[in-house]
Design an enzyme around this catalytic site. Structure first.
Site, short mmCIF file in Angstrom:
data_model
loop_
_atom_site.label_atom_id
_atom_site.label_comp_id
_atom_site.label_asym_id
_atom_site.label_seq_id
_atom_site.Cartn_x
_atom_site.Cartn_y
_atom_site.Cartn_z
N ARG A 50 0.85 -1.20 0.00
CA ARG A 50 0.00 0.00 0.00
C ARG A 50 0.88 1.24 0.00
O ARG A 50 2.08 1.15 0.12
CB ARG A 50 -0.90 -0.01 1.23
CG ARG A 50 -0.14 -0.43 2.53
CD ARG A 50 -0.43 0.32 3.76
NE ARG A 50 -0.32 1.73 3.67
CZ ARG A 50 0.80 2.44 3.85
NH1 ARG A 50 1.96 1.82 4.09
NH2 ARG A 50 0.78 3.77 3.78
N GLY A 51 0.23 2.39 -0.21
CA GLY A 51 0.97 3.64 -0.33
C GLY A 51 1.13 3.98 -1.80
O GLY A 51 1.52 3.10 -2.58
N ALA A 52 0.82 5.20 -2.18
CA ALA A 52 0.76 5.54 -3.61
C ALA A 52 1.98 5.10 -4.41
O ALA A 52 1.85 4.37 -5.39
CB ALA A 52 0.51 7.04 -3.75
N ASP A 238 -1.95 10.94 -1.99
CA ASP A 238 -2.33 9.92 -2.97
C ASP A 238 -2.66 10.52 -4.33
O ASP A 238 -2.55 9.85 -5.35
CB ASP A 238 -3.51 9.11 -2.43
CG ASP A 238 -3.07 8.28 -1.24
OD1 ASP A 238 -3.06 8.81 -0.10
OD2 ASP A 238 -2.67 7.12 -1.45
N ASN A 248 -5.49 12.51 0.62
CA ASN A 248 -4.64 11.70 1.47
C ASN A 248 -5.52 10.92 2.42
O ASN A 248 -6.75 11.09 2.44
CB ASN A 248 -3.61 12.56 2.22
CG ASN A 248 -2.47 11.73 2.79
OD1 ASN A 248 -1.84 10.94 2.10
ND2 ASN A 248 -2.24 11.88 4.09
N LYS A 249 -4.90 10.05 3.22
CA LYS A 249 -5.66 9.18 4.10
C LYS A 249 -6.71 9.94 4.90
O LYS A 249 -6.45 11.06 5.37
CB LYS A 249 -4.67 8.50 5.07
CG LYS A 249 -5.27 7.49 6.01
CD LYS A 249 -6.13 6.43 5.34
CE LYS A 249 -5.44 5.77 4.19
NZ LYS A 249 -6.28 4.88 3.38
C1 LIG Z 1 3.60 7.87 0.27
S1 LIG Z 1 1.95 7.67 -0.16
C2 LIG Z 1 1.28 7.22 1.34
C3 LIG Z 1 -0.19 7.46 1.39
O1 LIG Z 1 -0.93 6.30 0.98
C4 LIG Z 1 -1.72 5.89 2.08
O2 LIG Z 1 -2.94 5.31 1.73
P1 LIG Z 1 -3.11 3.69 1.84
O3 LIG Z 1 -2.47 3.27 3.12
O4 LIG Z 1 -4.62 3.51 1.81
O5 LIG Z 1 -2.43 3.14 0.60
C5 LIG Z 1 -1.94 7.16 2.85
O6 LIG Z 1 -2.88 8.00 2.23
C6 LIG Z 1 -0.57 7.74 2.79
O7 LIG Z 1 -0.43 9.09 3.10
#
Ligand SMILES: CSC[C@H]1O[C@H](OP(=O)(O)O)[C@H](O)[C@@H]1O
Length: 347
Positions: A50-52, A238, A248-249
């Site tokens: 996960r993470g963009a 994101d 973002n989250k």
């Molecule tokens: C460096 S991008 C990280 C960004 O992605 C996360 O979302 P997820 O955990 O649902 O993939 C979150 O928004 C983070 O800030």
């Protein structure tokens, strides 16, 4: 043993994508081998990866895995199927679509040279993207660390660390870079309901790095800021629209409003691959909604009555006017963002 060595959230080995299964952290450090496009798509959908930026690079490898065993007779069909499957995994992080367009473009260019040339071209592009991400994050860290003074208390939300990228992180990359320069920083990490990326991942990363971290429940951030105990907020992203509005989250918008109320500078740290200049503003960013169970249970333990209605947006939008600066690999963009971001793309 391997845990001590790995800072990377993903890598390519034995013709497969290797990932740390982030759904099991911090309790279990498990490396999972993904050998098919379907397995990569499942890993993205379930937030094993996960993470963009990490999602984008994982998708690029998934695109290769989708055709690695193809022949002339079925590669074109499988290229389309892999592209559509991976695109459908999660809607908000623009890095997913940016990465897929990039590897599909390479495939189209290489295709006339034959099946093997196409496979090699896609895999090499995925490798390039992975290494570019690490270099990009270090540049983001370099620029962002100039904003941090010795002794700063920094609040962050969710996880924008090595686990959200190939390595090093974006928001946590800024913090790591300051720490590496000998600046004493103390991080306050929001637990980040409902999936607890802050408690499970950010706290885990920072403790492993020996960076002082205090875990707080999300609803404590405002009180900390009101007490004057936070010097700066830095979070990931994101998708960023051309005017600087940022997805973002979920919970990020609340943090930004509280920061504005308490005169705490609020920064976004993100690569330019997270900027979507095709969008005028944040209202055009698709917001993923996820399952009810993510809100009504914690690690399988029910915390709400059966059948209760649930609203579970995975992201929210922070308006540009709440953002003091956007830290990228080309420098720190300041308002007006349409002009400052476009300049970075043009450089
Ligand atoms: C460096 S991008 C990280 C960004 O992605 C996360 O979302 P997820 O955990 O649902 O993939 C979150 O928004 C983070 O800030």
């Amino acid at each position: 043993m391997r845990e001590e060595l790995i800072l990377r959230s993903l890598w390519f080995e034995d013709n497969s994508l290797m990932i740390i299964d982030q759904t099991l952290l911090p309790g279990e450090f498990r490396i999972v081998k993904l050998s098919s496009c379907d397995e990569v798509a499942h890993a993205i959908k379930t937030l094993m990866v996960r993470g963009a930026p990490a999602i984008g690079v994982a998708a690029a490898y998934g695109f290769y895995l989708g055709i690695k065993d193809c022949s002339e007779g079925n590669i074109d069909e499988r290229l389309d199927e892999s592209y559509e499957l991976l695109r459908s995994t999660r809607p908000t992080a623009v890095n997913l679509f940016w990465a897929l367009e990039r590897v599909r473009g390479v495939a189209i260019t290489a295709r006339p040279a034959g099946v093997d040339a196409t496979k090699v071209a896609i895999l090499n592009e995925a490798h390039r993207m992975a290494e570019e991400d690490v270099a990009t994050n270090r540049k983001i860290g370099e620029y962002g660390s100039t904003l941090i003074k010795d002794g700063f208390n920094i609040l962050t939300h969710c996880n924008a660390g090595a686990l959200a990228t190939v390595d090093y992180g974006t928001a946590l990359g800024v913090i790591r870079a300051a720490h590496e320069k000998g600046k004493r920083v103390h991080v306050y990490a929001d637990e980040t309901r409902p999936l607890l990326q802050g408690a499970r991942l950010t706290a885990w990363e920072l403790k492993r790095d020996g960076i002082p971290v205090t875990l707080i429940a999300d609803n404590m951030a405002g009180f900390l800021m009101k007490q004057g105990r936070i010097d700066m907020v830095v979070v990931g992203a994101d998708r960023i629209a051309q005017n600087g509005d940022t997805a973002n989250k979920i919970g990020t918008y609340s943090v930004a409003v509280l920061a504005a109320r308490n005169n705490v500078p609020f920064y976004i740290a993100a690569p330019l691959s997270t900027v979507d200049m095709s969008l005028n503003n944040g209202s055009e960013i698709p917001i993923e909604e996820r399952s009810h169970e993510e809100v009504t249970t914690v690690k399988g333990q029910r915390i709400a009555p059966e059948g209760v209605d649930v609203y579970n947006p995975a992201f929210d939008i922070t308006e540009a006017e709440l953002i003091k600066g956007i830290i990228t690999e080309k420098g720190i963009a300041y308002p007006p963002y349409k002009e400052s971001l476009q300049k970075f793309f043009n450089d």
